[in-house]
Write an enzyme that holds these catalytic residues in place. Structure first.
Site, PDB file in Angstrom:
ATOM      1  N   GLY A  45      26.011 -24.374   6.180  1.00  0.00           N
ATOM      2  CA  GLY A  45      25.683 -24.611   7.583  1.00  0.00           C
ATOM      3  C   GLY A  45      24.336 -24.028   7.959  1.00  0.00           C
ATOM      4  O   GLY A  45      23.552 -24.642   8.687  1.00  0.00           O
ATOM      5  N   ASN A 124      31.556 -19.735  17.618  1.00  0.00           N
ATOM      6  CA  ASN A 124      32.369 -19.213  16.521  1.00  0.00           C
ATOM      7  C   ASN A 124      33.144 -17.960  16.894  1.00  0.00           C
ATOM      8  O   ASN A 124      34.182 -17.675  16.313  1.00  0.00           O
ATOM      9  CB  ASN A 124      31.489 -18.938  15.293  1.00  0.00           C
ATOM     10  CG  ASN A 124      30.218 -18.202  15.624  1.00  0.00           C
ATOM     11  OD1 ASN A 124      29.405 -18.664  16.426  1.00  0.00           O
ATOM     12  ND2 ASN A 124      30.050 -17.041  15.046  1.00  0.00           N
ATOM     13  N   GLN A 152      31.742 -25.261  13.737  1.00  0.00           N
ATOM     14  CA  GLN A 152      33.124 -24.843  14.057  1.00  0.00           C
ATOM     15  C   GLN A 152      34.022 -26.002  14.505  1.00  0.00           C
ATOM     16  O   GLN A 152      35.177 -25.768  14.854  1.00  0.00           O
ATOM     17  CB  GLN A 152      33.106 -23.766  15.146  1.00  0.00           C
ATOM     18  CG  GLN A 152      32.578 -22.423  14.674  1.00  0.00           C
ATOM     19  CD  GLN A 152      33.453 -21.773  13.597  1.00  0.00           C
ATOM     20  OE1 GLN A 152      34.632 -22.105  13.435  1.00  0.00           O
ATOM     21  NE2 GLN A 152      32.895 -20.853  12.850  1.00  0.00           N
ATOM     22  N   SER A 172      29.712 -27.624   7.975  1.00  0.00           N
ATOM     23  CA  SER A 172      29.753 -26.812   6.754  1.00  0.00           C
ATOM     24  C   SER A 172      31.154 -26.897   6.157  1.00  0.00           C
ATOM     25  O   SER A 172      32.148 -26.602   6.831  1.00  0.00           O
ATOM     26  CB  SER A 172      29.405 -25.361   7.113  1.00  0.00           C
ATOM     27  OG  SER A 172      29.472 -24.564   5.970  1.00  0.00           O
ATOM     28  N   HIS A 174      33.057 -25.259   4.091  1.00  0.00           N
ATOM     29  CA  HIS A 174      34.046 -24.173   3.934  1.00  0.00           C
ATOM     30  C   HIS A 174      34.755 -23.828   5.238  1.00  0.00           C
ATOM     31  O   HIS A 174      35.683 -23.016   5.249  1.00  0.00           O
ATOM     32  CB  HIS A 174      33.417 -22.932   3.284  1.00  0.00           C
ATOM     33  CG  HIS A 174      32.519 -22.119   4.149  1.00  0.00           C
ATOM     34  ND1 HIS A 174      32.833 -20.849   4.561  1.00  0.00           N
ATOM     35  CD2 HIS A 174      31.304 -22.383   4.681  1.00  0.00           C
ATOM     36  CE1 HIS A 174      31.840 -20.358   5.291  1.00  0.00           C
ATOM     37  NE2 HIS A 174      30.899 -21.281   5.389  1.00  0.00           N
ATOM     38  N   CYS A 298      29.106 -12.625   9.779  1.00  0.00           N
ATOM     39  CA  CYS A 298      27.787 -12.128   9.415  1.00  0.00           C
ATOM     40  C   CYS A 298      27.461 -10.804  10.090  1.00  0.00           C
ATOM     41  O   CYS A 298      26.544 -10.115   9.670  1.00  0.00           O
ATOM     42  CB  CYS A 298      26.725 -13.149   9.781  1.00  0.00           C
ATOM     43  SG  CYS A 298      27.104 -14.745   9.095  1.00  0.00           S
TER      44      CYS A 298
HETATM   45  N1  PLP Z   1      26.930 -22.107  12.687  1.00  0.00           N
HETATM   46  C1  PLP Z   1      28.106 -21.661  13.137  1.00  0.00           C
HETATM   47  C2  PLP Z   1      28.536 -21.975  14.548  1.00  0.00           C
HETATM   48  C3  PLP Z   1      28.935 -20.901  12.313  1.00  0.00           C
HETATM   49  O1  PLP Z   1      30.110 -20.461  12.761  1.00  0.00           O
HETATM   50  C4  PLP Z   1      28.496 -20.618  10.981  1.00  0.00           C
HETATM   51  C5  PLP Z   1      29.320 -19.771  10.085  1.00  0.00           C
HETATM   52  O2  PLP Z   1      30.107 -18.946  10.553  1.00  0.00           O
HETATM   53  C6  PLP Z   1      27.259 -21.133  10.558  1.00  0.00           C
HETATM   54  C7  PLP Z   1      26.496 -21.873  11.435  1.00  0.00           C
HETATM   55  C8  PLP Z   1      26.736 -20.881   9.179  1.00  0.00           C
HETATM   56  O3  PLP Z   1      27.459 -21.618   8.224  1.00  0.00           O
HETATM   57  P1  PLP Z   1      27.421 -21.213   6.693  1.00  0.00           P
HETATM   58  O4  PLP Z   1      28.269 -20.004   6.520  1.00  0.00           O
HETATM   59  O5  PLP Z   1      27.998 -22.388   5.969  1.00  0.00           O
HETATM   60  O6  PLP Z   1      25.993 -20.967   6.342  1.00  0.00           O
END
Ligand code: PLP
Length: 370
Positions: A45, A124, A152, A172, A174, A298
């Site tokens: 993502g 998220n 999400q 994304s 996963h 993160c």
């Molecule tokens: N954008 C949102 C809203 C997310 O929740 C996340 C991951 O938690 C991402 C982007 C990033 O995705 P990825 O972990 O596949 O890089």
């Protein structure tokens, strides 16, 4: 009931067995180079977001204004901060106390210098769903490219890019029971996107590098699985979430549901316990095999309060005590009942230990403004 109760599906999901099985041949006997396949399967993502935003900005170097929100995932938030350092003017749209975007603020932010707008579809941390259709109509009326981070969304609410004013959209795998490290970026026909990863001519010159074939196959399989019965799943998961919310709010005095008044993803419950620290709650939840999170994966381990909750002006006594429970179609009523039975005890135990908890009538923490 399995030993682990997994309530952290906004962080990542368990891979769906069919997706895994579909991938296996591409990791063994079907190893040919896929250069002739014309799908656009970007990396994760974060890469999809970077590809969309950098790809548009690079195609319009004379425009120096970028619009996004203050509650984005770090994938977009960090990029916005980076752009500021590079001399871009960035508008960080705020949210109200319910985590909702103000469309008038969006409209007022746009100018002839605006290169693009990027907003998330659903948050998220809180699950709050933004009105992306209305936002897109405002942005498209000015002829400005519109990107949506929908990481999400798949499987939680219906997603229809074709009939919407969205130019670019990131998902994304996963997050919807597919493999990690693979995602997709939808690019509307007619949108010019400069490649972010430059080199070979793969993916119609949009992303250089030999494709992750097994990952893309697994994502396709997971997408098909996820797209089935979204309405039924929404009802199932939403019912479980509502049950958990109701039980915790009634059994834990001072608990506060962040984003409760807004339209939310059906699987997400962000609940804050007064004067506690989310991290301590997670440790005790873990003793019962319950996996949850304090916010976005993160930022786990960081002591900084969530930027999302700060943007929502959550009062200080709840800022550190938020826990995110994010469910999936694999969760069961028995798991919810178990969690609803154990969590109030954990909260009471921690409130008993916490000096701040014992003076739980105070409106602010020492040294903090109200
Ligand atoms: N954008 C949102 C809203 C997310 O929740 C996340 C991951 O938690 C991402 C982007 C990033 O995705 P990825 O972990 O596949 O890089």
């Amino acid at each position: 009931m399995s030993d682990v109760i997994y309530f952290d599906n906004n962080a990542t999901t368990r891979i769906e067995p069919q997706a895994y099985q579909a991938m296996a041949p591409y990791l063994t006997e079907l190893y040919g180079n896929p250069s002739s396949i014309h799908s656009f399967g970007a990396g994760c993502g974060s890469e999809g977001d970077n590809t969309a935003i950098r790809g548009i900005l690079e195609g319009a170097p004379e425009k120096r204004h970028f619009v996004t929100t203050a509650v984005e995932h770090p994938a977009v938030l960090g990029l916005g901060q980076h752009l500021e350092k590079k001399g871009y003017r960035v508008t960080w749209l705020g949210v109200n106390e319910d985590g909702m975007l103000d469309l008038d603020e969006l409209r007022d932010s746009l100018s002839d210098d605006t290169a693009m707008v990027s907003i998330m579809y659903a948050n998220n941390e809180t699950g709050v769903v933004f009105p992306v259709r209305e936002a897109g109509e405002i942005v498209k009326a000015r002829g400005i490219p519109f990107h949506v981070d929908a990481v999400q969304v798949p499987g939680k609410i219906e997603l229809d890019v074709k009939n919407s004013p969205i130019d670019l959209l990131t998902v994304s795998a996963h997050k919807f029971h597919g493999p990690k490290g693979v995602g997709a970026l939808y690019v509307r026909r007619g949108i010019t996107l400069r490649p972010f990863i430059v080199g070979g001519h793969q993916e119609r010159n949009r992303r250089a590098g030999t494709e992750n074939v097994a990952g893309i196959v697994g994502m396709g399989e997971a997408a098909e699985f996820t797209a089935k019965d979204v309405a039924a799943e929404r009802e199932h998961v939403g019912g479980l979430r509502d049950q958990l919310q109701k039980s915790l709010v009634s059994a834990c005095p001072g608990a506060r549901v962040n984003g409760a008044k807004s339209n939310r993803l059906p699987n997400t419950l962000n609940i804050a316990f007064e004067y506690l620290e989310g991290e301590s709650i997670l440790v005790l939840l873990d003793e019962f095999g319950i996996c949850a999170s304090t916010g976005s994966a993160c930022t786990a381990g960081s002591v900084e309060p969530s930027h999302v909750l700060r943007a929502m002006k959550v009062p200080p006594q709840w800022l550190q005590g938020a826990v995110r429970f994010s469910l999936s179609r694999y969760n069961t009523p028995a798991e919810i009942a178990f969690a609803a039975d154990k969590i109030p005890g954990i909260v009471q135990r921690l409130q008993g230990l916490s000096a701040l908890g014992r003076v739980g009538t105070r409106e602010t923490l020492p040294g903090q403004a109200s």
